[in-house]
Design a protein around this motif. Structure first.
Motif, short mmCIF file in Angstrom:
data_model
loop_
_atom_site.label_atom_id
_atom_site.label_comp_id
_atom_site.label_asym_id
_atom_site.label_seq_id
_atom_site.Cartn_x
_atom_site.Cartn_y
_atom_site.Cartn_z
N LEU A 105 2.35 -10.81 -16.89
CA LEU A 105 3.16 -10.15 -15.76
C LEU A 105 4.63 -10.08 -16.27
N GLU A 106 5.18 -10.70 -17.46
CA GLU A 106 6.34 -10.52 -17.83
C GLU A 106 6.45 -9.01 -18.77
N GLU A 107 5.24 -8.85 -19.72
CA GLU A 107 5.41 -7.47 -20.25
C GLU A 107 4.00 -6.79 -20.19
N PRO A 108 3.74 -6.27 -18.99
CA PRO A 108 2.71 -5.72 -18.68
C PRO A 108 2.48 -4.13 -19.30
N PRO A 109 1.32 -3.58 -19.50
CA PRO A 109 1.11 -2.33 -19.94
C PRO A 109 2.06 -1.27 -19.13
N PRO A 110 2.75 -0.34 -19.65
CA PRO A 110 3.40 0.66 -18.90
C PRO A 110 2.90 1.37 -17.55
N HIS A 111 1.44 1.35 -17.68
CA HIS A 111 0.87 1.92 -16.50
C HIS A 111 0.37 0.61 -15.39
N VAL A 112 0.87 -0.33 -15.52
CA VAL A 112 0.52 -1.42 -14.59
C VAL A 112 1.69 -1.92 -13.71
N VAL A 113 1.56 -1.91 -12.53
CA VAL A 113 2.45 -2.72 -11.50
C VAL A 113 1.98 -3.67 -10.75
N ARG A 166 0.69 -1.18 -0.07
CA ARG A 166 -0.13 0.02 -0.12
C ARG A 166 0.66 1.17 0.04
N ILE A 167 2.04 1.02 0.68
CA ILE A 167 2.91 2.46 0.64
C ILE A 167 3.43 2.72 -0.72
N LEU A 168 3.75 1.72 -1.44
CA LEU A 168 4.21 1.67 -2.62
C LEU A 168 3.51 2.21 -3.47
N ALA A 169 1.97 1.77 -3.42
CA ALA A 169 1.00 2.22 -4.34
C ALA A 169 0.73 3.84 -3.98
N LYS A 170 1.01 4.06 -2.83
CA LYS A 170 0.78 5.72 -2.58
C LYS A 170 2.08 6.33 -3.30
N GLY A 204 -5.12 7.87 -11.10
CA GLY A 204 -3.74 7.86 -10.82
C GLY A 204 -2.82 7.64 -12.00
N ARG A 205 -1.74 7.39 -11.70
CA ARG A 205 -0.67 7.39 -12.72
C ARG A 205 -0.36 5.90 -13.00
N TYR A 206 -0.74 4.91 -12.02
CA TYR A 206 -0.35 3.65 -12.30
C TYR A 206 -1.73 2.95 -11.67
N LYS A 207 -1.73 1.83 -12.17
CA LYS A 207 -2.86 0.69 -11.86
C LYS A 207 -1.85 -0.36 -11.02
N VAL A 208 -2.14 -0.03 -9.84
CA VAL A 208 -1.39 -1.10 -8.90
C VAL A 208 -2.32 -2.58 -8.53
N TYR A 209 -1.88 -3.56 -8.83
CA TYR A 209 -2.73 -4.60 -8.46
C TYR A 209 -1.94 -5.63 -7.29
#
Length: 593
Positions: free
Chosen positions: A143-151, A56-60, A118-123
């Protein structure tokens, strides 16, 4: 409900408030500062060490309105939304309840769309090891090559169950268990902020009981506050956790050092009356023995009672301490197999007593035989006077020569009686334990080991292998006697040679000297050197005897008429190595040894 539990109220909101995970904080902070971000992270560790919190801290940090960095503001809509669990671009998934391929397919289909706020979608996928094999396979490509906005942030308590194909696509961080001192320090901070009075000893106990989990520690702290009526005090915490008072453990070790069997049984009965948790008692006893071992090597640290630890460290031999530790941890493992917990605990204490240290050399100033005579007279009151200059010793320890006769402790009245009831000349068997297991039948007023009748071998006859066979010892002392070769003998002064250096260690030589002194009834001088030994050892004599008996058995089989008939008429043959000589039996022992 207005009250919020401490584990949720004090969940860290930024990297600076995290406890005990500095290695993870350092790596993530540097990555955020330099914008070297990975697309998939895997956090592993036991429960309550901060896996979901760090996610959660990383997502923030990735979505804070002030910019990507290691210090999210905590006040913007993204930070507050993530803390509250309502931020649309931080999706938390419990893999234990969403483990199928259908759920994973739906998640990956939505990942291609750009973030909404936000900037990123964090799953954040918690307990990722619970996903099915098909679900793992479905996410591999994304998981190997996600879209640039996904973490992706994966968390698991069992990384061994995560496929290596997933592990290889993630940046993995292993979160450590919290040390008890760090847990106690954080709990002190929490209680100070909450305005709750506490004892530091109580927090130390909670820190140890949490077993590395900060969430468990905060839950126990909530329980301790309720149990103590708004305060956290050490007696209340000890009662709540079912922890045995350290005074009980020290009394157990004191009774073991003194060899006081009735006191040990009485302590077990008192603890039963006090409803003591015996399994927890054995665990705490093992922990105390470990701290004593640390004290013996000078690593005492911040101990609760350093004086008691130092006293016990000086009273218990290191090798005996190691044996006791093994007995305690194995006793705790076997406790469910006992008829009841009290019986199992009592047997563990008696087993510790059977392997208790021999304290016959407690008085270093007095000669060994004199100290033995003083103990014999004080234990039995038989009228035998103590040797001049001998100081009183502990009531229970026996001579070092009977250290291996553990099984006789419960049946014999005292170690001195066992020594008198089995003189060395009456039992020529080479094994020491089997001969000393027979109950003692000597009368109470029999002369002590210092008298003439107790020293039939007061003079050495020159037969070192024969002496090794007669001497009732075991363990390293027995190995020393059987592997050593006599070089020179002058009265009771012996110079011997041993083949390996461990047999020449000072502690082993000291025990051999004590056993010989007890056997001869007088002080013995023993000089030991290391080198090649010849055929004059008891082991060599025993090997020659076995070879001769084997040859005799082979000749007897070959000369047997029936065997000769089988060989000549049926073309039989004696299988090489199949002939064994009949073992010699000691007619007095009845146990075939």
């Amino acid at each position: 409900m207005t009250h919020q539990v401490l584990a949720r109220k004090w969940r860290p909101r930024d990297f600076q408030s995290l406890v005990g995970q500095d290695h993870v904080v350092r790596a993530l902070s540097h990555a955020l500062e330099t914008q070297r971000l990975h697309h998939a992270y895997l956090f592993t560790g036991t429960r309550g060490v901060g896996k979901t919190t760090i996610a959660r801290i990383l997502a923030k940090a990735l979505n804070c309105e002030t910019g990507v960095g290691p210090r999210p503001c905590g006040r913007c809509a993204a930070c507050t939304g993530i803390d509250a669990g309502r931020f649309v671009d931080c999706i938390e998934l419990d893999a234990a309840s969403n483990r199928g391929v259908d759920e994973m397919t739906q998640l990956l289909e939505n990942a291609v769309y750009a973030p909404t706020a936000g900037r990123y979608k964090v799953y954040v996928i918690d307990e990722v090891h619970m996903l099915s094999t098909h679900a793992f396979n479905a996410m591999l490509k994304t998981l190997e090559e996600p879209p640039p906005h996904v973490v992706f942030v994966l968390a698991t308590t069992d990384p061994q169950r995560v496929p290596v194909t997933v592990l290889s696509r993630c940046l993995q961080f292993n979160l450590r268990n919290m040390p008890p001192a760090a847990v106690a320090a954080h709990l002190a901070t929490v209680l100070s902020a909450e305005g709750v009075e506490f004892d530091r000893a109580a927090l130390d106990r909670i820190g140890r009981a949490a077993a590395g989990s900060m969430r468990d520690a905060l839950s126990l702290l909530d329980q301790a506050i309720a149990f103590g009526g708004g305060e956290v005090r050490e007696p209340a915490v000890r009662e709540m956790l079912g922890v045995v008072d350290a005074a009980w453990l020290v009394r157990i070790l004191d009774a073991l050092v003194a060899g006081d069997g009735p006191a040990l049984v009485g302590l077990a009965d008192e603890m039963l009356a006090g409803n003591a948790p015996f399994e927890r008692t054995l665990a705490d006893l093992a922990a105390l023995l470990q701290r004593i071992a640390l004290a013996q090597v000078g690593a005492l640290g911040d101990a609760e009672d350093p004086q008691a630890l130092q006293r016990l460290a000086a009273a218990i031999a290191p090798e005996d301490l190691q044996v006791w530790y093994q007995i305690v941890i194995h006793g705790a493992r076997d406790l469910p197999l006992a008829p009841d917990a009290h019986a199992g605990f009592t047997m563990v204490l008696l087993r510790l007593l059977a392997f208790r240290p021999d304290q016959g050399d407690a008085d270093a100033a007095a000669p060994r035989p004199a100290a033995g005579r003083a103990r014999g007279s004080s234990q039995h009151g038989a009228g035998a006077a103590a040797a001049p200059g001998a100081q009183p010793a502990a009531p229970a320890p026996g001579p070092a020569a009977l250290r291996a006769a553990i099984g006789a402790r419960a049946s014999a009245p005292a170690p001195a009686d066992r020594a008198r009831s089995h003189p060395a000349s009456a039992d020529p068997a080479p094994a020491s334990c089997s001969s000393s297991r027979r109950p003692s039948t000597a009368p109470a007023d029999a002369p002590g080991p210092a008298g003439p009748a107790a020293s039939p071998d007061a003079r050495f006859d020159g037969d070192w292998p024969g002496l090794a066979a007669r001497l009732p010892v075991g363990g390293l002392v027995q190995q020393f006697m059987h592997q050593s070769e006599l070089i020179e003998a002058d009265g009771l002064r012996f110079r011997v040679r041993v083949p390996i250096r461990p047999l020449a260690e000072p502690a082993t030589v000291k025990r051999v000297r004590e056993a010989l002194g007890t056997h001869f009834g007088a002080p013995v001088r023993l000089d030991v050197e290391v080198g090649n030994v010849g055929a004059g050892t008891a082991a060599a004599a025993s090997a020659r005897d076995r070879a001769e008996r084997l040859a005799q058995a082979q000749a007897s089989i070959e000369a047997d008429p029936f065997v000769r008939t089988l060989i000549e008429d049926f073309g039989g043959a004696i299988v090489p190595g199949s002939v064994r000589p009949i073992e010699r039996r000691d007619p007095t022992s009845g146990d075939g040894q």
